[in-house]
Design a protein around this motif. Structure first.
Motif, mmCIF file in Angstrom:
data_model
loop_
_atom_site.group_PDB
_atom_site.id
_atom_site.type_symbol
_atom_site.label_atom_id
_atom_site.label_comp_id
_atom_site.label_asym_id
_atom_site.label_seq_id
_atom_site.Cartn_x
_atom_site.Cartn_y
_atom_site.Cartn_z
ATOM 1 N N ALA A 144 0.827 -1.207 0.000
ATOM 2 C CA ALA A 144 0.000 0.000 0.000
ATOM 3 C C ALA A 144 0.858 1.252 0.000
ATOM 4 N N ALA A 145 2.077 1.117 0.573
ATOM 5 C CA ALA A 145 2.990 2.263 0.604
ATOM 6 C C ALA A 145 3.946 2.232 -0.578
ATOM 7 N N GLY A 146 3.725 1.308 -1.505
ATOM 8 C CA GLY A 146 4.593 1.223 -2.670
ATOM 9 C C GLY A 146 5.895 0.495 -2.415
ATOM 10 N N VAL A 147 5.962 -0.289 -1.353
ATOM 11 C CA VAL A 147 7.186 -1.015 -1.007
ATOM 12 C C VAL A 147 6.920 -2.499 -1.212
ATOM 13 N N SER A 148 7.588 -3.098 -2.177
ATOM 14 C CA SER A 148 7.283 -4.479 -2.536
ATOM 15 C C SER A 148 8.447 -5.433 -2.339
ATOM 16 N N GLY A 149 9.582 -4.977 -1.840
ATOM 17 C CA GLY A 149 10.722 -5.868 -1.656
ATOM 18 C C GLY A 149 11.748 -5.256 -0.732
ATOM 19 N N ILE A 150 12.757 -6.060 -0.355
ATOM 20 C CA ILE A 150 13.772 -5.592 0.588
ATOM 21 C C ILE A 150 14.511 -4.379 0.045
ATOM 22 N N SER A 151 14.903 -4.418 -1.213
ATOM 23 C CA SER A 151 15.677 -3.307 -1.770
ATOM 24 C C SER A 151 14.896 -2.002 -1.731
ATOM 25 N N GLN A 152 13.600 -2.074 -2.053
ATOM 26 C CA GLN A 152 12.786 -0.859 -1.995
ATOM 27 C C GLN A 152 12.580 -0.401 -0.562
ATOM 28 N N CYS A 153 12.466 -1.365 0.369
ATOM 29 C CA CYS A 153 12.327 -1.005 1.776
ATOM 30 C C CYS A 153 13.590 -0.301 2.265
ATOM 31 N N VAL A 154 14.764 -0.823 1.888
ATOM 32 C CA VAL A 154 16.038 -0.198 2.249
ATOM 33 C C VAL A 154 16.110 1.214 1.692
ATOM 34 N N ASP A 155 15.746 1.375 0.426
ATOM 35 C CA ASP A 155 15.788 2.701 -0.199
ATOM 36 C C ASP A 155 14.865 3.680 0.523
ATOM 37 N N SER A 156 13.685 3.198 0.891
ATOM 38 C CA SER A 156 12.726 4.070 1.586
ATOM 39 C C SER A 156 13.248 4.491 2.947
ATOM 40 N N HIS A 365 11.185 16.254 19.859
ATOM 41 C CA HIS A 365 11.039 14.788 19.877
ATOM 42 C C HIS A 365 9.925 14.421 18.923
ATOM 43 N N ASP A 366 10.209 13.455 18.041
ATOM 44 C CA ASP A 366 9.222 13.078 17.030
ATOM 45 C C ASP A 366 9.250 11.566 16.826
ATOM 46 N N ILE A 367 8.062 10.985 16.578
ATOM 47 C CA ILE A 367 7.930 9.550 16.299
ATOM 48 C C ILE A 367 7.075 9.416 15.041
ATOM 49 N N PRO A 368 7.677 9.545 13.851
ATOM 50 C CA PRO A 368 6.900 9.414 12.611
ATOM 51 C C PRO A 368 6.354 7.994 12.450
ATOM 52 N N ARG A 369 5.097 7.876 12.093
ATOM 53 C CA ARG A 369 4.468 6.563 11.931
ATOM 54 C C ARG A 369 4.640 6.110 10.485
ATOM 55 N N LEU A 370 5.787 5.488 10.224
ATOM 56 C CA LEU A 370 6.150 5.046 8.881
ATOM 57 C C LEU A 370 5.873 3.551 8.710
ATOM 58 N N PRO A 371 5.629 3.099 7.475
ATOM 59 C CA PRO A 371 5.248 1.700 7.250
ATOM 60 C C PRO A 371 6.404 0.762 6.916
ATOM 61 N N TYR A 372 7.657 1.215 7.082
ATOM 62 C CA TYR A 372 8.788 0.427 6.593
ATOM 63 C C TYR A 372 9.340 -0.568 7.610
ATOM 64 N N SER A 373 8.821 -0.555 8.818
ATOM 65 C CA SER A 373 9.241 -1.489 9.856
ATOM 66 C C SER A 373 8.094 -1.634 10.840
ATOM 67 N N ASP A 374 8.131 -2.681 11.661
ATOM 68 C CA ASP A 374 7.119 -2.789 12.707
ATOM 69 C C ASP A 374 7.395 -1.821 13.851
ATOM 70 N N HIS A 375 8.588 -1.209 13.852
ATOM 71 C CA HIS A 375 8.925 -0.145 14.801
ATOM 72 C C HIS A 375 8.886 1.201 14.087
ATOM 73 N N TYR A 376 8.582 2.257 14.843
ATOM 74 C CA TYR A 376 8.664 3.610 14.314
ATOM 75 C C TYR A 376 9.989 4.246 14.744
ATOM 76 N N PRO A 377 10.556 5.118 13.909
ATOM 77 C CA PRO A 377 11.794 5.800 14.314
ATOM 78 C C PRO A 377 11.540 6.813 15.425
ATOM 79 N N VAL A 378 12.551 7.036 16.241
ATOM 80 C CA VAL A 378 12.498 8.056 17.288
ATOM 81 C C VAL A 378 13.577 9.083 16.964
#
Length: 384
Positions: A144-156, A365-378
């Motif tokens: 749904a976020a346009g991420v279909s593989g590991i390489s694209q996830c890394v790039d994102s 302090h920010d916690i963006p809710r991104l879809p690239y991991s099950d964790h969000y960045p801090v």
């Protein structure tokens, strides 16, 4: 005909029926009252146990830490029971009320309501921007976020990090295909950063912790944990006239699938449920030993210590209580809204942190809710 001649008997019979109905109603009300008070006492006791979980070492009594994990739903349930008792004008409202009073001291670890003036306050020049993120081995592919593989996830992930322009980057569960080429790979991807890391080899890929810094690195080291693929690494830095150490930690995880557990409960699969209990016990008992290892290293370090990473434990835990001794929580000081960092069961689980020395101040302090991991960045900016 007899009753018509003796209406007083009818009245007596009706009075008797009404009396019996009243007794039955009182009996049901009494049973309901006892049951509701018992429920309140149980829920209040569990909440009180969650308060104690921060000081009781789970390596000794591992079940206590479970109450800390469920602090948010336990607090919410006590609040619901309080409102319900107040609506019924029941004196039992004192039970959840007394249980909730200590939460005024703990709820700020989960949610903050800082003013807009505090959030928009100007950032001083002597600040360091730190980003910590468990990238989950780049395994979360969200179509749904346009991420279909590991390489694209890394790039994102890399694109987002570069946009944030942090001074120090702490990554956990970083995964690469070739361990031998990782330094050149990071140097190429993050120009101007010094990379320090420790990776565990697997069959096709390697994973571990990576710290990237634009500040000079004066020293480095690692703290490996026994019988575990988790660890902490640290780097020493100098900024202006101040020297400090940054710990990049990844403490023992539960290694369970919530979706798999739900399916097992639905199918009454006792084997999966037993395995889940074993994994949770192992994680809960290992983690305090790992925390103590890092804490002992901090105590023996002459430099101020920043502690970042995935603790795999919430703020109502021995892990958090131990790691915040002598340090402040960047979210508590500068966060706004819910502090949850784990996408599953949001907003209940906050398990990723940036802790700073008492002499420093978190300004953003920010916690963006991104879809690239099950964790969000801090992401936090800290005034030294």
């Amino acid at each position: 005909p007899y009753l018509r001649l003796h209406p007083d008997l009818v009245l007596e019979e009706e009075a008797y029926i009404i009396q019996q109905d009243g007794l039955m109603a009182k009996k049901k009300y009494r049973i309901f009252g006892i049951t509701s008070r018992l429920l309140m006492l149980i829920v209040a006791a569990l909440l009180a146990l969650s308060y104690l979980s921060i000081v009781i070492n789970p390596a000794r009594i591992w079940l206590v830490s479970l109450s800390g994990i469920f602090y948010v739903p336990l607090m919410t349930l006590n609040l619901i029971l309080l409102l319900w008792a107040l609506k019924r004008r029941s004196r039992s409202f004192m039970i959840p009320l007394l249980a909730l009073i200590p939460s005024f001291f703990f709820i700020g670890r989960y949610v903050q309501f800082n003013s807009d003036e505090a959030i928009d306050a100007p950032v001083a020049e002597n600040t360091v921007k730190i980003l910590t993120w468990n990238v989950g081995r780049f395994a979360l592919h969200d179509k749904a976020a346009g991420v279909s593989g590991i390489s694209q996830c890394v790039d994102s992930v890399f694109t987002f990090i570069k946009q944030q322009d942090p001074d120090i980057i702490c990554l956990q569960e970083f995964s690469v295909g070739s361990k031998e080429k990782v330094r050149d790979y990071l140097k190429r991807e993050f120009k101007g950063y010094t990379a320090e890391y420790y990776l565990f080899p697997e069959k096709n890929r390697s994973f571990g912790n990576v710290t990237l810094s634009r500040l000079p690195v004066d020293g480095k080291g690692k703290i490996k944990f026994e019988e575990s693929a988790n660890l902490a690494i640290y780097t020493d830095h100098t900024y202006g006239d101040r020297s400090f150490r940054v710990y990049n930690c990844h403490f023992e995880s539960y290694n369970i699938s919530l979706a798999g557990l739900v399916r097992a409960v639905a199918k009454r699969d006792s084997t999966v449920m037993a395995e889940t209990g074993t994994k949770m016990k192992r994680s809960i008992t290992r983690r305090p030993k790992q925390v103590d290892r890092v804490f002992d290293d901090i105590e023996n370090c002459p430099l101020d210590a920043f502690v970042c990473g995935d603790f795999n434990d919430n703020p109502m835990s021995y892990t958090y209580f131990r790691m915040t001794r002598g340090r402040k929580d960047a979210f508590v000081e500068a966060g706004d809204g819910f502090g949850a960092t784990y996408s599953v069961l949001w907003p209940m689980l906050r398990i990723d942190y940036v802790l700073l020395p008492d002499g420093c101040r978190a300004v953003t302090h920010d916690i963006p809710r991104l879809p690239y991991s099950d964790h969000y960045p801090v992401i936090t900016e800290i005034e030294l």
